[in-house]
Design an enzyme around this catalytic site. Structure first.
Site: not given
Ligand code: ADP
Length: 542
Positions: A185, A330, A439, A444
């Site tokens: 990640t 993940e 917040k 929120w």
């Molecule tokens: P990195 O942190 O490496 O970019 P990821 O691609 O796994 O890793 O990111 C996952 C995160 O991206 C999710 O936990 C979420 O916060 C955000 N995310 C993914 N898809 C969406 C979406 N359609 N709308 C809003 N947030 C998203």
């Protein structure tokens, strides 16, 4: 009593064997890194993957060895993946948008033994390779004629290397629980964390992803994964497309509007997947040129929230259906997709857009719940938001080396770090990252909702919302705007545009204009940097 059915381990070599047997001539088309469009097919890819496996085994690489890849989406990258997995190795996709020091950190953490890299990334490899003690070989994904000069030892061009192999190899007999792949990640907080996929999780996830109401792949589809293989398995497409025989179109290094349009058009792509920024570039290109998208049926948009205006444009101007999706590295990564359930089939206009703004519902294989901070489960009423937790056969149960244990609980739930609500129909909507939510007076405020709204204004190119300290309310929203070239919307115009579309107390306290908003290596707004940038900012009214 036991069932009397066969053990047939769910291993990834079966995917490419299947594609090679049932769809040998189905094309895989690349925009090659060297330039020209290149064509191959699943039959060839399987044979070359066997050669990759044979070559790695012959040079003493062992099952379980992590083999890095630093490459754009291409057929060679796909061959390398299946070859690595087929000899029992673990493909480890590296994100070239990270700094070389971060890449070296990740490679050392994973102890990568070899690396497949595109020619474009040789300057990075030159910096990184000397820092990674475990690294024994670099294979450059090109032919002898295009091989760049290098001072490094043990570097060979892929085609020369393959040339010495005949592919007479039997896939290593991996168990389905064995590791098949790895992806870190991006580590916006703390060090990057390694996610380790298994053969079983990859195969099951591909089965899930291919379904009609998920990505909706099939042998008659032509699929363009703009989303990189290094961004969470290209959202499973690198596994699910060969599994069902979809034609694959790989964009290589170019993701600008013109380049993507060209592939969509000449290859008659029916389905594509990418983060919103890619689609922004394409839509801009289409608007400038007046071109249309006669073949494209569906785009899957995720990685960050898909703005409502984007869904609307695709539908109204190009007759393309947007499927909003959410997921995480993940989760292999797909967690939810916004296909329409039967009771929504007749929705139109704003009601349809409202639904499409949500990130969709979990497919079979993903369990979801929302909880408060005390881990009490919250109702699915489409309003109450809380921490989003998931579990399933393609969800991580730990990070490599034991990092981040607090995200996993004893009942197998993984805390995504996202904040969301889920409605009575099961449709989930992300309202924030837990660390970004504002917040205000104990309540929120969703920064994503405000951003989605602001980018709908015709003069806004990009919008970000962050919480800034406030003496009375703890935090209040600050709207940060990048204007479209040649446009000069005022603060008052933007606020007037938003007024009435969100609760009054959610309205930003101020608007600031910037040239650029910082992004992470996977194209998300980098809120940490932005908050740092505005740490001394104070609201005029405060
Ligand atoms: P990195 O942190 O490496 O970019 P990821 O691609 O796994 O890793 O990111 C996952 C995160 O991206 C999710 O936990 C979420 O916060 C955000 N995310 C993914 N898809 C969406 C979406 N359609 N709308 C809003 N947030 C998203």
């Amino acid at each position: 009593m036991h069932g009397l059915m066969q053990d047939w381990p769910l291993v990834c070599s079966r995917i490419i064997d299947y594609a090679g047997r049932q769809f040998p001539a189905r094309e895989v088309v690349d925009r090659s890194i060297e330039g020209p469009i290149r064509r191959t097919n699943y039959g060839q890819i399987r044979i070359r993957a066997l050669k990759v496996a044979q070559g790695l085994a012959r040079e003493g690489f062992k099952p379980g060895d992590r083999i890095g890849t630093l490459a754009w989406n291409s057929s060679r990258h796909l061959e390398a993946w299946y070859g690595i997995m087929g000899m029992g190795g673990v493909y480890h996709t590296l994100n070239p948008r990270l700094f070389p020091d971060q890449i070296a950190w990740i490679m050392n953490h994973a102890e990568d033994a070899a690396l497949f890299a595109d020619i474009t990334f040789m300057p990075i490899v030159e910096k990184v390779a000397p820092l990674v003690k475990s690294l024994r070989k670099v294979i450059v994904l090109t032919d002898a004629a295009h091989m760049p000069e290098t001072k490094l030892d043990n570097v060979v061009s892929y085609e020369e290397w393959l040339g010495g192999l005949d592919g007479d190899y039997t896939w290593y007999d991996s168990a389905e629980a064995d590791a098949s792949g790895m992806c870190y990640t991006s580590g916006t907080t703390g060090d990057p964390k390694g996610v380790v996929y298994s053969h079983r999780s990859n195969v099951l996830h591909a089965l899930i992803a291919a379904q009609v109401d998920a990505l909706g792949l099939g042998s008659r589809e032509v699929v363009l994964p703009v989303v990189p293989m290094f961004h969470a398995n290209a959202w499973s497409i690198a596994h699910s497309a060969p599994m069902v025989g979809s034609k694959l179109v790989m964009p290589g290094a170019r993701m600008d509007g013109e380049a993507i349009y060209e592939l969509l058009d000449t290859e008659k792509v029916t389905l594509s997947a990418a983060v919103p920024t890619v689609w922004l570039m394409l839509l801009q290109y289409l608007e400038e040129t007046g071109k249309k998208l006669p073949h494209l049926r569906k785009v899957v948009i995720g990685g960050s929230a898909c703005p409502r205006s984007m869904t609307q444009k695709f539908r109204d101007n190009y007759d393309v259906d947007v499927i909003h999706a959410w997921g995480m590295t993940e989760m292999s990564p797909l967690g939810s997709l916004g296909s329409l359930k039967p009771q929504m089939a007749d929705l139109t206009g704003d009601a349809l857009l409202d639904l499409k703004e949500k990130q969709g519902y979990a497919p079979f294989g993903v369990e979801m719940k929302i909880t408060d901070d005390d881990n009490r489960e919250l109702t699915w009423d489409g309003k109450t938001f809380g921490r989003l937790k998931v579990r399933g056969p393609a969800v991580a149960k730990a990070y490599y080396g034991g990092a981040g244990t607090d995200q996993f609980d004893d009942e197998g739930w993984f805390d995504t770090g996202d904040v969301a609500h889920i409605d009575a129909d099961g449709y989930m909507q992300i309202t924030d990252r837990a660390k970004d939510v504002i917040k205000s007076g104990g309540e929120w405020i969703s920064t994503i909702d405000l951003e989605n709204l602001a980018v709908g204004h015709p003069d806004v190119a990009e919008a970000a919302v962050i919480g800034v300290v406030h003496p009375k309310w703890d935090e209040r929203p600050l709207l940060v705007i990048v204007r479209k070239p040649g446009r000069e919307p005022s603060k008052e115009e933007l606020l007037a545009y938003m007024e009435g579309k969100v609760a009054k107390w959610w309205m930003p306290d101020d608007v600031v204009f910037v040239e650029e908003i910082p992004h992470t290596a996977t194209g998300k707004i980098q809120k940490i940097t932005l908050r740092e940038q505005f740490k001394d900012y104070r609201f005029p009214t405060a």
